[in-house]
Motif scaffolding. Structure first.
Motif, PDB file in Angstrom:
ATOM      1  N   MET A   1       0.825  -1.195   0.000  1.00  0.00           N
ATOM      2  CA  MET A   1       0.000   0.000   0.000  1.00  0.00           C
ATOM      3  C   MET A   1       0.866   1.255   0.000  1.00  0.00           C
ATOM      4  O   MET A   1       1.875   1.327   0.688  1.00  0.00           O
ATOM      5  CB  MET A   1      -0.876   0.037   1.254  1.00  0.00           C
ATOM      6  CG  MET A   1      -1.927  -1.067   1.295  1.00  0.00           C
ATOM      7  SD  MET A   1      -3.434  -0.496   2.115  1.00  0.00           S
ATOM      8  CE  MET A   1      -2.776  -0.042   3.703  1.00  0.00           C
ATOM      9  N   LEU A 189       2.233   4.275  10.301  1.00  0.00           N
ATOM     10  CA  LEU A 189       1.130   3.308  10.208  1.00  0.00           C
ATOM     11  C   LEU A 189      -0.230   3.908  10.558  1.00  0.00           C
ATOM     12  O   LEU A 189      -1.259   3.264  10.407  1.00  0.00           O
ATOM     13  CB  LEU A 189       1.405   2.128  11.156  1.00  0.00           C
ATOM     14  CG  LEU A 189       2.607   1.248  10.817  1.00  0.00           C
ATOM     15  CD1 LEU A 189       2.895   0.296  11.975  1.00  0.00           C
ATOM     16  CD2 LEU A 189       2.348   0.459   9.543  1.00  0.00           C
ATOM     17  N   ARG A 190      -0.237   5.137  11.052  1.00  0.00           N
ATOM     18  CA  ARG A 190      -1.500   5.776  11.419  1.00  0.00           C
ATOM     19  C   ARG A 190      -2.498   5.747  10.267  1.00  0.00           C
ATOM     20  O   ARG A 190      -2.119   5.870   9.115  1.00  0.00           O
ATOM     21  CB  ARG A 190      -1.260   7.244  11.759  1.00  0.00           C
ATOM     22  CG  ARG A 190      -1.209   7.465  13.185  1.00  0.00           C
ATOM     23  CD  ARG A 190      -1.076   8.893  13.578  1.00  0.00           C
ATOM     24  NE  ARG A 190      -0.678   8.812  14.951  1.00  0.00           N
ATOM     25  CZ  ARG A 190      -1.555   8.681  15.951  1.00  0.00           C
ATOM     26  NH1 ARG A 190      -2.855   8.742  15.737  1.00  0.00           N
ATOM     27  NH2 ARG A 190      -1.131   8.528  17.181  1.00  0.00           N
ATOM     28  N   ARG A 191      -3.758   5.649  10.620  1.00  0.00           N
ATOM     29  CA  ARG A 191      -4.805   5.641   9.603  1.00  0.00           C
ATOM     30  C   ARG A 191      -4.690   6.844   8.661  1.00  0.00           C
ATOM     31  O   ARG A 191      -4.799   6.709   7.433  1.00  0.00           O
ATOM     32  CB  ARG A 191      -6.183   5.638  10.282  1.00  0.00           C
ATOM     33  CG  ARG A 191      -7.347   5.630   9.319  1.00  0.00           C
ATOM     34  CD  ARG A 191      -8.660   5.477  10.047  1.00  0.00           C
ATOM     35  NE  ARG A 191      -8.801   6.404  11.152  1.00  0.00           N
ATOM     36  CZ  ARG A 191      -9.162   7.673  11.034  1.00  0.00           C
ATOM     37  NH1 ARG A 191      -9.439   8.189   9.849  1.00  0.00           N
ATOM     38  NH2 ARG A 191      -9.258   8.442  12.100  1.00  0.00           N
ATOM     39  N   LEU A 197      -6.316   2.616   2.566  1.00  0.00           N
ATOM     40  CA  LEU A 197      -7.208   1.823   3.421  1.00  0.00           C
ATOM     41  C   LEU A 197      -8.649   1.914   2.951  1.00  0.00           C
ATOM     42  O   LEU A 197      -9.386   0.925   2.958  1.00  0.00           O
ATOM     43  CB  LEU A 197      -7.123   2.309   4.868  1.00  0.00           C
ATOM     44  CG  LEU A 197      -5.974   1.746   5.710  1.00  0.00           C
ATOM     45  CD1 LEU A 197      -5.918   2.473   7.045  1.00  0.00           C
ATOM     46  CD2 LEU A 197      -6.137   0.242   5.928  1.00  0.00           C
ATOM     47  N   VAL A 198      -9.039   3.103   2.514  1.00  0.00           N
ATOM     48  CA  VAL A 198     -10.435   3.291   2.098  1.00  0.00           C
ATOM     49  C   VAL A 198     -10.774   2.372   0.916  1.00  0.00           C
ATOM     50  O   VAL A 198     -11.889   1.855   0.813  1.00  0.00           O
ATOM     51  CB  VAL A 198     -10.726   4.790   1.816  1.00  0.00           C
ATOM     52  CG1 VAL A 198      -9.976   5.293   0.600  1.00  0.00           C
ATOM     53  CG2 VAL A 198     -12.210   5.052   1.689  1.00  0.00           C
ATOM     54  N   HIS A 200      -9.403  -0.607   0.412  1.00  0.00           N
ATOM     55  CA  HIS A 200      -9.532  -1.963   0.951  1.00  0.00           C
ATOM     56  C   HIS A 200     -10.910  -2.152   1.584  1.00  0.00           C
ATOM     57  O   HIS A 200     -11.563  -3.177   1.390  1.00  0.00           O
ATOM     58  CB  HIS A 200      -8.419  -2.222   1.976  1.00  0.00           C
ATOM     59  CG  HIS A 200      -8.433  -3.622   2.514  1.00  0.00           C
ATOM     60  ND1 HIS A 200      -8.076  -4.714   1.755  1.00  0.00           N
ATOM     61  CD2 HIS A 200      -8.802  -4.123   3.726  1.00  0.00           C
ATOM     62  CE1 HIS A 200      -8.201  -5.816   2.472  1.00  0.00           C
ATOM     63  NE2 HIS A 200      -8.646  -5.481   3.676  1.00  0.00           N
ATOM     64  N   VAL A 201     -11.372  -1.136   2.330  1.00  0.00           N
ATOM     65  CA  VAL A 201     -12.686  -1.247   2.975  1.00  0.00           C
ATOM     66  C   VAL A 201     -13.795  -1.308   1.924  1.00  0.00           C
ATOM     67  O   VAL A 201     -14.744  -2.085   2.044  1.00  0.00           O
ATOM     68  CB  VAL A 201     -12.914  -0.071   3.957  1.00  0.00           C
ATOM     69  CG1 VAL A 201     -14.329  -0.094   4.517  1.00  0.00           C
ATOM     70  CG2 VAL A 201     -11.903  -0.126   5.100  1.00  0.00           C
ATOM     71  N   LEU A 204     -13.956  -4.771   0.664  1.00  0.00           N
ATOM     72  CA  LEU A 204     -14.643  -5.649   1.623  1.00  0.00           C
ATOM     73  C   LEU A 204     -16.158  -5.459   1.525  1.00  0.00           C
ATOM     74  O   LEU A 204     -16.924  -6.417   1.548  1.00  0.00           O
ATOM     75  CB  LEU A 204     -14.174  -5.352   3.062  1.00  0.00           C
ATOM     76  CG  LEU A 204     -12.720  -5.673   3.411  1.00  0.00           C
ATOM     77  CD1 LEU A 204     -12.419  -5.270   4.860  1.00  0.00           C
ATOM     78  CD2 LEU A 204     -12.400  -7.162   3.227  1.00  0.00           C
ATOM     79  N   GLN A 205     -16.565  -4.206   1.377  1.00  0.00           N
ATOM     80  CA  GLN A 205     -18.002  -3.909   1.272  1.00  0.00           C
ATOM     81  C   GLN A 205     -18.610  -4.594   0.043  1.00  0.00           C
ATOM     82  O   GLN A 205     -19.689  -5.171   0.108  1.00  0.00           O
ATOM     83  CB  GLN A 205     -18.204  -2.394   1.202  1.00  0.00           C
ATOM     84  CG  GLN A 205     -19.675  -1.994   1.264  1.00  0.00           C
ATOM     85  CD  GLN A 205     -19.874  -0.484   1.327  1.00  0.00           C
ATOM     86  OE1 GLN A 205     -18.984   0.281   0.931  1.00  0.00           O
ATOM     87  NE2 GLN A 205     -21.026  -0.063   1.812  1.00  0.00           N
TER      88      GLN A 205
END
Lengths: 212, 212
Positions: A1, A189-191, A197-198, A200-201, A204-205
């Motif tokens: 990423m 590593l903080r969001r 990350l968005v 990846h989510v 998943l959705q």
């Protein structure tokens, strides 16, 4: 990423070990960029324009501040200093951290800027004032008078310790270096530093949707 | 220097690897405390009161909430769950971190509580929904119907990913474990976790005073 870069602010009174530590961090990770400040003071012997500082005239400096091209700026000992915004923005968007060697005034301005969620601010404290003085003298760089001026500025700087995310007492260079690396590794590593990350989510959705 | 303990919140949908990771963290640092939740649900076979949960009646639970003795509480599948405040406060004042295995509702409540500056919240995402389902099935603990119920709750949980400080995709247990250790090691160094710093700064101030 892919990740977003951090604005890493390193502040301390002169003599606390900041430059040595910054050099070691650069050795640890050569993708780290130093933010080169603009200044209106005269270049000292051996200083290179664009490397040590961007040497500019007072009107040029004021023009850049007025156009919003400076992330922060301050006046110290009668000279202006500031951090140009464009190279920082470019670096962090490319996933590179930028290291700022600035004082509490600059730290405060960057911490309140539009980039605040990407800021990591660290203050380096000396183990004692005697040790701070000893280090300034042993550098052998400055006249006694300059050292005294720096010592006087030290308390002004130290008294703003509580505006920083992390405060490290540099009583052992190696230990402080390790702590800095741990802190930087974690903060990466903080969001807020992980724009992917968005995606990846979302993926998943979609997968949840397909189950129904 | 003594330090203050962190409230480490670990959230994830079931099957993302949270319990395994929590167990590994405990092995890494046995001073880590688990927050034992209170619940009104019936104990399952083998569950121990005071170790797995504090099993309480509905009126007892409601009484504790009313007296402000719960850091957070929520109702899940018709049962109440909550984190008693007193043991957490005692642990963090003694410099011990407390690990919370709670859902997004609890995480939100603790993140907005009076202890918020000591909170470190981490969300663990699965690499994919297929993998999440596979892990739930392979545990062999639950009936197909319970697994389906957990899968349905998963999206509700995942959809709150963006309320956490850190979000890790657990595609490799060892790598995720290392990241968690780095994050915890760094967060322990935060200024807010170092109550003795103020004494060091006072000492420096005294030393400055003596120079004048």
């Amino acid at each position: 990423m892919s990740r977003r870069g951090l604005l890493i602010i390193l502040s301390s009174p002169s003599g606390a070990g900041k430059s040595t530590l910054a050099g070691r961090l650069r050795k640890w990770d050569d993708s780290l960029r130093f933010s080169v400040s603009a200044t209106t003071r005269e270049p000292r012997e051996g200083e290179e324009n664009g490397k040590d500082y961007f040497f500019v005239s007072v009107p040029e400096f004021q023009e850049q501040v007025a156009s919003g091209d400076m992330l922060e700026h301050a006046r110290v000992f009668g000279n202006y200093y500031g951090s140009p915004k464009a190279p920082v923005q470019a670096a962090i968007e490319a996933g590179r951290d930028v290291l700022f060697d600035i004082d509490w005034q600059g730290a405060q301005q960057i911490s309140n800027s539009a980039l605040q969620e990407h800021v990591l601010s660290i203050f380096i404290l000396p183990p004692s004032i005697t040790e701070l003085h000893r280090r300034l003298v042993s550098r052998g760089q400055d006249a006694a008078e300059v050292i005294e001026k720096r010592m006087q500025k030290s308390w002004d700087e130290i008294s703003h310790w509580d505006g920083y995310d992390y405060v490290l007492i540099n009583d052992d260079l190696d230990a402080t270096e390790e702590r800095l690396k741990t802190i930087i590794s974690a903060e990466r590593l903080r969001r807020s530093q992980q724009p992917d990350l968005v995606n990846h989510v979302r993926e998943l959705q979609t997968q949840f949707g397909e189950r129904e």
